[in-house]
Design an enzyme around this catalytic site. Structure first.
Site, mmCIF file in Angstrom:
data_model
loop_
_atom_site.group_PDB
_atom_site.id
_atom_site.type_symbol
_atom_site.label_atom_id
_atom_site.label_comp_id
_atom_site.label_asym_id
_atom_site.label_seq_id
_atom_site.Cartn_x
_atom_site.Cartn_y
_atom_site.Cartn_z
ATOM 1 N N SER A 12 -4.891 8.106 32.030
ATOM 2 C CA SER A 12 -4.644 9.495 31.294
ATOM 3 C C SER A 12 -3.354 9.623 32.484
ATOM 4 C CB SER A 12 -5.275 10.221 31.505
ATOM 5 O OG SER A 12 -4.889 11.212 31.516
ATOM 6 N N ALA A 59 -15.471 -6.445 13.654
ATOM 7 C CA ALA A 59 -14.694 -7.600 12.930
ATOM 8 C C ALA A 59 -13.836 -7.308 11.932
ATOM 9 C CB ALA A 59 -15.758 -8.964 12.666
ATOM 10 N N ARG A 60 -14.308 -6.143 10.985
ATOM 11 C CA ARG A 60 -14.120 -5.729 9.891
ATOM 12 C C ARG A 60 -12.490 -4.475 10.058
ATOM 13 N NH1 ARG A 60 -16.640 -1.591 4.809
ATOM 14 N NH2 ARG A 60 -15.751 -3.218 3.106
ATOM 15 N N ARG A 67 -1.226 -6.607 11.041
ATOM 16 C CA ARG A 67 0.128 -6.631 12.559
ATOM 17 C C ARG A 67 0.717 -8.387 13.221
ATOM 18 N NH1 ARG A 67 1.965 -1.767 13.026
ATOM 19 N NH2 ARG A 67 0.146 -0.027 12.917
HETATM 20 C C1 LIG Z 1 4.962 -2.653 9.133
HETATM 21 C C2 LIG Z 1 4.057 -1.054 9.383
HETATM 22 C C3 LIG Z 1 4.772 -0.925 9.482
HETATM 23 C C4 LIG Z 1 4.680 0.746 9.297
HETATM 24 N N1 LIG Z 1 5.152 1.798 9.598
HETATM 25 C C5 LIG Z 1 5.230 2.819 9.357
HETATM 26 C C6 LIG Z 1 5.832 4.142 9.376
HETATM 27 O O1 LIG Z 1 6.635 4.546 9.199
HETATM 28 N N2 LIG Z 1 5.625 5.309 9.634
HETATM 29 C C7 LIG Z 1 3.710 6.004 9.994
HETATM 30 O O2 LIG Z 1 3.051 6.877 9.943
HETATM 31 N N3 LIG Z 1 3.193 4.821 9.636
HETATM 32 C C8 LIG Z 1 3.031 2.760 9.882
HETATM 33 N N4 LIG Z 1 2.718 2.227 9.677
HETATM 34 C C9 LIG Z 1 0.974 2.589 10.175
HETATM 35 C C10 LIG Z 1 0.289 2.200 9.205
HETATM 36 O O3 LIG Z 1 0.885 3.453 7.800
HETATM 37 C C11 LIG Z 1 -1.264 2.559 9.811
HETATM 38 O O4 LIG Z 1 -1.175 3.827 9.587
HETATM 39 C C12 LIG Z 1 -1.454 1.671 10.673
HETATM 40 O O5 LIG Z 1 -1.377 0.574 9.773
HETATM 41 C C13 LIG Z 1 -3.520 1.170 10.313
HETATM 42 O O6 LIG Z 1 -3.426 0.931 8.582
HETATM 43 P P1 LIG Z 1 -5.035 1.692 8.182
HETATM 44 O O7 LIG Z 1 -4.571 3.152 7.767
HETATM 45 O O8 LIG Z 1 -5.451 0.710 7.289
HETATM 46 O O9 LIG Z 1 -6.009 1.608 9.421
HETATM 47 P P2 LIG Z 1 -6.999 2.145 10.024
HETATM 48 O O10 LIG Z 1 -7.084 3.498 10.579
HETATM 49 O O11 LIG Z 1 -7.591 1.441 10.828
HETATM 50 O O12 LIG Z 1 -8.047 2.625 8.819
HETATM 51 C C14 LIG Z 1 -8.950 1.216 8.319
HETATM 52 C C15 LIG Z 1 -9.354 1.344 6.919
HETATM 53 O O13 LIG Z 1 -10.354 2.235 6.790
HETATM 54 C C16 LIG Z 1 -9.529 3.296 5.119
HETATM 55 N N5 LIG Z 1 -9.722 4.439 5.999
HETATM 56 C C17 LIG Z 1 -9.174 5.030 7.079
HETATM 57 N N6 LIG Z 1 -8.895 6.223 7.500
HETATM 58 C C18 LIG Z 1 -8.962 6.753 6.113
HETATM 59 C C19 LIG Z 1 -9.129 8.043 5.399
HETATM 60 N N7 LIG Z 1 -8.765 9.185 6.018
HETATM 61 N N8 LIG Z 1 -8.984 8.412 4.229
HETATM 62 C C20 LIG Z 1 -9.296 7.174 3.585
HETATM 63 N N9 LIG Z 1 -9.339 5.556 3.879
HETATM 64 C C21 LIG Z 1 -9.477 5.609 5.610
HETATM 65 C C22 LIG Z 1 -8.428 2.591 4.683
HETATM 66 O O14 LIG Z 1 -9.656 1.644 3.581
HETATM 67 C C23 LIG Z 1 -7.885 1.607 6.445
HETATM 68 O O15 LIG Z 1 -7.180 0.458 5.209
HETATM 69 C C24 LIG Z 1 3.248 0.687 9.955
HETATM 70 C C25 LIG Z 1 2.033 0.459 9.476
HETATM 71 C C26 LIG Z 1 2.745 -1.521 10.009
HETATM 72 C C27 LIG Z 1 1.320 -2.465 9.933
#
Ligand SMILES: Cc1cc2nc3c(=O)[nH]c(=O)nc-3n(C[C@H](O)[C@H](O)[C@H](O)COP(=O)(O)OP(=O)(O)OC[C@H]3O[C@@H](n4cnc5c(N)ncnc54)[C@H](O)[C@@H]3O)c2cc1C
Length: 239
Positions: free
Chosen positions: A96, A183-184, A193
Site C-alpha cells: 500500500s 488454472a482456468r 498476455r
Molecule cells: C493486447 C491487449 C490490449 C488491451 N487494450 C485495452 C485497452 O486499450 N483498453 C482497455 O480498457 N483494456 C484493454 N485491454 C484489457 C482487456 O480489455 C481485458 O480487460 C483484459 O485482457 C482482461 O481480460 P478478461 O476480461 O478476459 O479477464 P478476466 O477479467 O480475468 O475475466 C475472465 C473471463 O471471465 C468472464 N468475465 C469476467 N468478468 C465478466 C463480466 N463482468 N461479464 C461477463 N463475463 C465476465 C469473461 O469470459 C472473461 O473473458 C487489453 C488487453 C490486451 C490483452
C-alpha cells in the site's frame, strides 16, 4: 542521500499451489461418472489422466481446471500492474502506498526493449530504437524518476501523508503483490498476455506484461505439465 535503484526486469515467485494439480483436474472431471471412486484409477494411470485432460481442454470443458490454483509473488512497475489487475479472475493483495513508504525502485527499458512502433492500430510491430533514442529514453526515465522520488521524500519529511505525497510518483515505480489464479484464469491470462506461434487467436501484449506472463507460464507448465501441454497443443485457447 537515498539510493535510487533502476531495474529492467520483473520478478515472479511461486509461493504456493494446489498439490497434484493435474490429477485434481482429472478427478474433478471424473466425479460425474465415477463419484468418489475417481481417485484410485486416475492417480496411477498417467495416460488416462492425459487423454482425459486433453479431451477437456480441446472441447472447452473448463470447470474441472478451476480446482487447481497458484499463488505468485510478483514485483513489477505500476504501469504493468494496471494491466495485470484488469484480469478479474484472480485474487490480489498489493503493498500500500497509503500505509508504507514506497521503495525507490524504478523500471528503465534495457537495450533489448524495442522503442519504435510501426504499423496501424491493432497490427503494430516494434523495432529497435537508434542509439540516440536509447540514450534519450534511459536518461529521461532515470532523471524524471529520481526527481519525483526526491519530491516525494521532501513531502514526507515535511509531514505530508504518504497517500498525498505519492501523487508525484511515476508509473514506472515498482510495486509488489500476491496474485492467486486458478488454472482456468491463468489460461485466460496467458492467452492474452503472451505471444506464441501456437496461438489460435494471437495476442499482442505490451512487452513488460509479457515478461511477467512468460515467467508465470514457465512455473505453471512445470507444475501442470499435462494441462499445459493440452492447452498449448490446442491453440492456447482458454477452455
Ligand atoms: C493486447 C491487449 C490490449 C488491451 N487494450 C485495452 C485497452 O486499450 N483498453 C482497455 O480498457 N483494456 C484493454 N485491454 C484489457 C482487456 O480489455 C481485458 O480487460 C483484459 O485482457 C482482461 O481480460 P478478461 O476480461 O478476459 O479477464 P478476466 O477479467 O480475468 O475475466 C475472465 C473471463 O471471465 C468472464 N468475465 C469476467 N468478468 C465478466 C463480466 N463482468 N461479464 C461477463 N463475463 C465476465 C469473461 O469470459 C472473461 O473473458 C487489453 C488487453 C490486451 C490483452
Amino acid at each position: 542521500m537515498t539510493d535510487i535503484k533502476f531495474r529492467s526486469d520483473m520478478s515472479v515467485d511461486l509461493i504456493t499451489h494446489t498439490a497434484n494439480p493435474d490429477l485434481m483436474v482429472a478427478m474433478a472431471a471424473r466425479v460425474s461418472t465415477l463419484g468418489s471412486d475417481s481417485l484410485p484409477t486416475l492417480a496411477t494411470d498417467k495416460e488416462e489422466q492425459s487423454g482425459l485432460i486433453n479431451f477437456l481442454i480441446k472441447n472447452r470443458h473448463g470447470s474441472p481446471v478451476e480446482h487447481s490454483s497458484f499463488t505468485f509473488l510478483i514485483s513489477a512497475p505500476i504501469f504493468v500492474w494496471r494491466e495485470i489487475q484488469r484480469h478479474r479472475m484472480a485474487s490480489y493483495n498489493e503493498e500500500s502506498g497509503r500505509y508504507k513508504q514506497l521503495e525507490a525502485v524504478f523500471y528503465v527499458p534495457d537495450h533489448n526493449r524495442c522503442l519504435v512502433q510501426t504499423g496501424k492500430t491493432g497490427a503494430y510491430t516494434f523495432v529497435q530504437g537508434s542509439e540516440e533514442q536509447e540514450v534519450l529514453v534511459s536518461d529521461i526515465v532515470q532523471y524524471q524518476s529520481t526527481e519525483s522520488y526526491y519530491y516525494y521524500l521532501e513531502m514526507l519529511e515535511q509531514g505530508v501523508a504518504k497517500e498525498v505525497a505519492r501523487m508525484v510518483l511515476p508509473l514506472n515505480i515498482y510495486s509488489s503483490a500476491y496474485v492467486t489464479m486458478n488454472a482456468r484464469g491463468l489460461m485466460n491470462f496467458l492467452s492474452l498476455r503472451t505471444q506464441n506461434e501456437n496461438s489460435t487467436f494471437p495476442s499482442f501484449p505490451q512487452r513488460e506484461i509479457a515478461m511477467v506472463a512468460d515467467q508465470m507460464e514457465n512455473i505453471w507448465a512445470a507444475k501442470m505439465p499435462i494441462t499445459w501441454t493440452a492447452w498449448n497443443n490446442n491453440g492456447r485457447v482458454c477452455p
